[in-house]
Design a protein around this motif. Structure first.
Motif, PDB file in Angstrom:
ATOM      1  N   ARG A 190       0.831  -1.195   0.000  1.00  5.40           N
ATOM      2  CA  ARG A 190       0.000   0.000   0.000  1.00  5.40           C
ATOM      3  C   ARG A 190       0.872   1.253   0.000  1.00  5.40           C
ATOM      4  NH1 ARG A 190      -2.653   2.504   4.293  1.00  5.40           N
ATOM      5  NH2 ARG A 190      -2.132   0.774   5.674  1.00  5.40           N
ATOM      6  N   GLY A 191       1.962   1.217   0.788  1.00  5.31           N
ATOM      7  CA  GLY A 191       2.887   2.343   0.795  1.00  5.31           C
ATOM      8  C   GLY A 191       3.561   2.534  -0.550  1.00  5.31           C
ATOM      9  N   PHE A 192       3.941   1.427  -1.187  1.00  3.13           N
ATOM     10  CA  PHE A 192       4.582   1.474  -2.504  1.00  3.13           C
ATOM     11  C   PHE A 192       3.668   2.131  -3.527  1.00  3.13           C
ATOM     12  CE2 PHE A 192       5.427  -0.118  -6.732  1.00  3.13           C
ATOM     13  CZ  PHE A 192       6.810  -0.189  -6.826  1.00  3.13           C
ATOM     14  N   TYR A 193       2.417   1.655  -3.594  1.00  2.00           N
ATOM     15  CA  TYR A 193       1.499   2.177  -4.604  1.00  2.00           C
ATOM     16  C   TYR A 193       1.070   3.616  -4.307  1.00  2.00           C
ATOM     17  CZ  TYR A 193       1.277  -2.478  -6.613  1.00  2.00           C
ATOM     18  OH  TYR A 193       1.608  -3.674  -7.208  1.00  2.00           O
ATOM     19  N   THR A 194       1.009   3.966  -3.028  1.00  2.00           N
ATOM     20  CA  THR A 194       0.716   5.354  -2.677  1.00  2.00           C
ATOM     21  C   THR A 194       1.821   6.274  -3.172  1.00  2.00           C
ATOM     22  OG1 THR A 194      -0.562   4.724  -0.705  1.00  2.00           O
ATOM     23  CG2 THR A 194       0.336   6.960  -0.757  1.00  2.00           C
ATOM     24  N   GLU A 195       3.065   5.860  -2.946  1.00  6.83           N
ATOM     25  CA  GLU A 195       4.199   6.667  -3.405  1.00  6.83           C
ATOM     26  C   GLU A 195       4.254   6.710  -4.928  1.00  6.83           C
ATOM     27  OE1 GLU A 195       7.567   9.115  -2.694  1.00  6.83           O
ATOM     28  OE2 GLU A 195       5.897   8.425  -1.447  1.00  6.83           O
ATOM     29  N   GLU A 196       3.897   5.603  -5.572  1.00  7.25           N
ATOM     30  CA  GLU A 196       3.869   5.557  -7.035  1.00  7.25           C
ATOM     31  C   GLU A 196       2.861   6.555  -7.585  1.00  7.25           C
ATOM     32  OE1 GLU A 196       3.908   1.919 -10.152  1.00  7.25           O
ATOM     33  OE2 GLU A 196       2.069   2.064  -8.956  1.00  7.25           O
ATOM     34  N   LYS A 197       1.674   6.607  -6.969  1.00  3.11           N
ATOM     35  CA  LYS A 197       0.659   7.557  -7.409  1.00  3.11           C
ATOM     36  C   LYS A 197       1.108   8.990  -7.173  1.00  3.11           C
ATOM     37  CE  LYS A 197      -3.344   4.542  -6.708  1.00  3.11           C
ATOM     38  NZ  LYS A 197      -4.574   4.309  -5.904  1.00  3.11           N
ATOM     39  N   THR A 198       1.740   9.232  -6.021  1.00  7.26           N
ATOM     40  CA  THR A 198       2.231  10.575  -5.706  1.00  7.26           C
ATOM     41  C   THR A 198       3.281  11.014  -6.713  1.00  7.26           C
ATOM     42  OG1 THR A 198       1.834  10.236  -3.339  1.00  7.26           O
ATOM     43  CG2 THR A 198       3.360  12.001  -3.947  1.00  7.26           C
ATOM     44  N   ALA A 199       4.206  10.102  -7.029  1.00  7.57           N
ATOM     45  CA  ALA A 199       5.258  10.417  -8.002  1.00  7.57           C
ATOM     46  C   ALA A 199       4.660  10.659  -9.379  1.00  7.57           C
ATOM     47  CB  ALA A 199       6.276   9.277  -8.058  1.00  7.57           C
ATOM     48  N   GLY A 200       3.650   9.865  -9.743  1.00  7.66           N
ATOM     49  CA  GLY A 200       3.007  10.035 -11.045  1.00  7.66           C
ATOM     50  C   GLY A 200       2.281  11.364 -11.140  1.00  7.66           C
ATOM     51  N   ALA A 201       1.604  11.764 -10.042  1.00 13.67           N
ATOM     52  CA  ALA A 201       0.890  13.038 -10.028  1.00 13.67           C
ATOM     53  C   ALA A 201       1.866  14.207 -10.120  1.00 13.67           C
ATOM     54  CB  ALA A 201       0.052  13.149  -8.761  1.00 13.67           C
ATOM     55  N   SER A 202       2.997  14.077  -9.404  1.00 16.72           N
ATOM     56  CA  SER A 202       4.000  15.145  -9.438  1.00 16.72           C
ATOM     57  C   SER A 202       4.610  15.283 -10.827  1.00 16.72           C
ATOM     58  CB  SER A 202       5.108  14.858  -8.416  1.00 16.72           C
ATOM     59  OG  SER A 202       4.596  14.842  -7.107  1.00 16.72           O
ATOM     60  N   LYS A 203       4.859  14.138 -11.460  1.00 17.87           N
ATOM     61  CA  LYS A 203       5.433  14.150 -12.806  1.00 17.87           C
ATOM     62  C   LYS A 203       4.463  14.775 -13.802  1.00 17.87           C
ATOM     63  CE  LYS A 203       7.643  11.108 -16.200  1.00 17.87           C
ATOM     64  NZ  LYS A 203       8.034   9.702 -16.506  1.00 17.87           N
ATOM     65  N   SER A 204       3.172  14.433 -13.653  1.00 20.58           N
ATOM     66  CA  SER A 204       2.156  14.979 -14.547  1.00 20.58           C
ATOM     67  C   SER A 204       2.034  16.486 -14.373  1.00 20.58           C
ATOM     68  CB  SER A 204       0.807  14.305 -14.257  1.00 20.58           C
ATOM     69  OG  SER A 204      -0.215  14.865 -15.058  1.00 20.58           O
TER      70      SER A 204
END
Length: 219
Positions: A190-204
């Motif tokens: 859950r922590g991994f996917y949360t960070e993945e979403k955060t990184a994806g949002a920041s990149k976008s």
């Protein structure tokens, strides 16, 4: 996220059946799709007696913590050689004997054992235990360590400690550790996917800003 340096196999007295081992190692810990997407937090389903079993067995394992850590990762690399790709320092070392002597592997094994030790110490503080595992999962996204490997480490830990605990290893102890690792793996995922979403949002967001800045104003 060790075994005897010689990597002893599972003894005949082992309570871990072949069918169960196959499911545990190959199919993971039967985590739900919701957990993988970071939507449904896993609940720590341990009774007070199970917590006591984990704490008592950990007291024995702690006496040989460095050895356990090395064993877990040697077994991990033996059963899942592709896991070495995650570890930059080990990916080109094919000689397991050389790996057993690696100070870097010993250090990493100790870090994983330290995480387990902290988890055991927080069994009665689920909020702190959840935070510990969740943050470790987030950091593993930055390390580019996929969630499927978390389950493998738990399985190899269970296999590694059976010959060390000897008669102290029982079906009840096995079930307790299994439940703990299921919880830890799910929370880390859950922590991994949360960070993945955060990184994806920041990149976008960065991409949109860059696009806006490169677009000339129209009057």
């Amino acid at each position: 996220m060790g075994c005897a340096l010689s990597g002893p196999g599972v003894t005949k007295e082992s309570t871990f059946s072949e069918e169960k081992r196959g499911s545990f190692l190959e199919g993971g810990l039967d985590l739900s799709e919701e957990t993988e997407c970071g939507e449904t937090p896993e609940q720590l389903s341990l009774s007070e007696s199970q917590k006591a079993l984990i704490q008592e067995s950990w007291k024995i394992l702690h006496e040989d913590i460095a050895r356990v850590g090395i064993i877990v990762f040697i077994r991990l690399f033996e059963t899942h050689p592709e896991c070495k790709d995650v570890f930059f320092l080990f990916r080109d070392i094919d000689d397991l004997q050389q790996l057993k002597m690696s100070k870097e592997l010993q250090a990493h094994g100790l870090r994983v054992m330290s995480f387990i030790e902290k988890s055991v110490a927080r069994l009665d503080q689920e909020d702190k235990l959840e935070h510990l595992a969740f943050e470790l999962g987030r950091s593993h996204f930055r390390y580019k360590a996929p969630p499927k490997y978390y389950e493998y480490v738990g399985a190899q830990f269970i296999q590694a400690v059976q010959p060390i605990l000897k008669e102290a290893w029982t079906p009840e102890v096995e079930k307790a550790w299994e439940s703990l690792f299921k919880y830890l793996a799910a929370t880390m995922r859950r922590g991994f996917y949360t960070e993945e979403k955060t990184a994806g949002a920041s990149k976008s967001l960065s991409s949109r800003k860059a696009g806006a800045e490169s677009t000339p104003n129209k009057i």
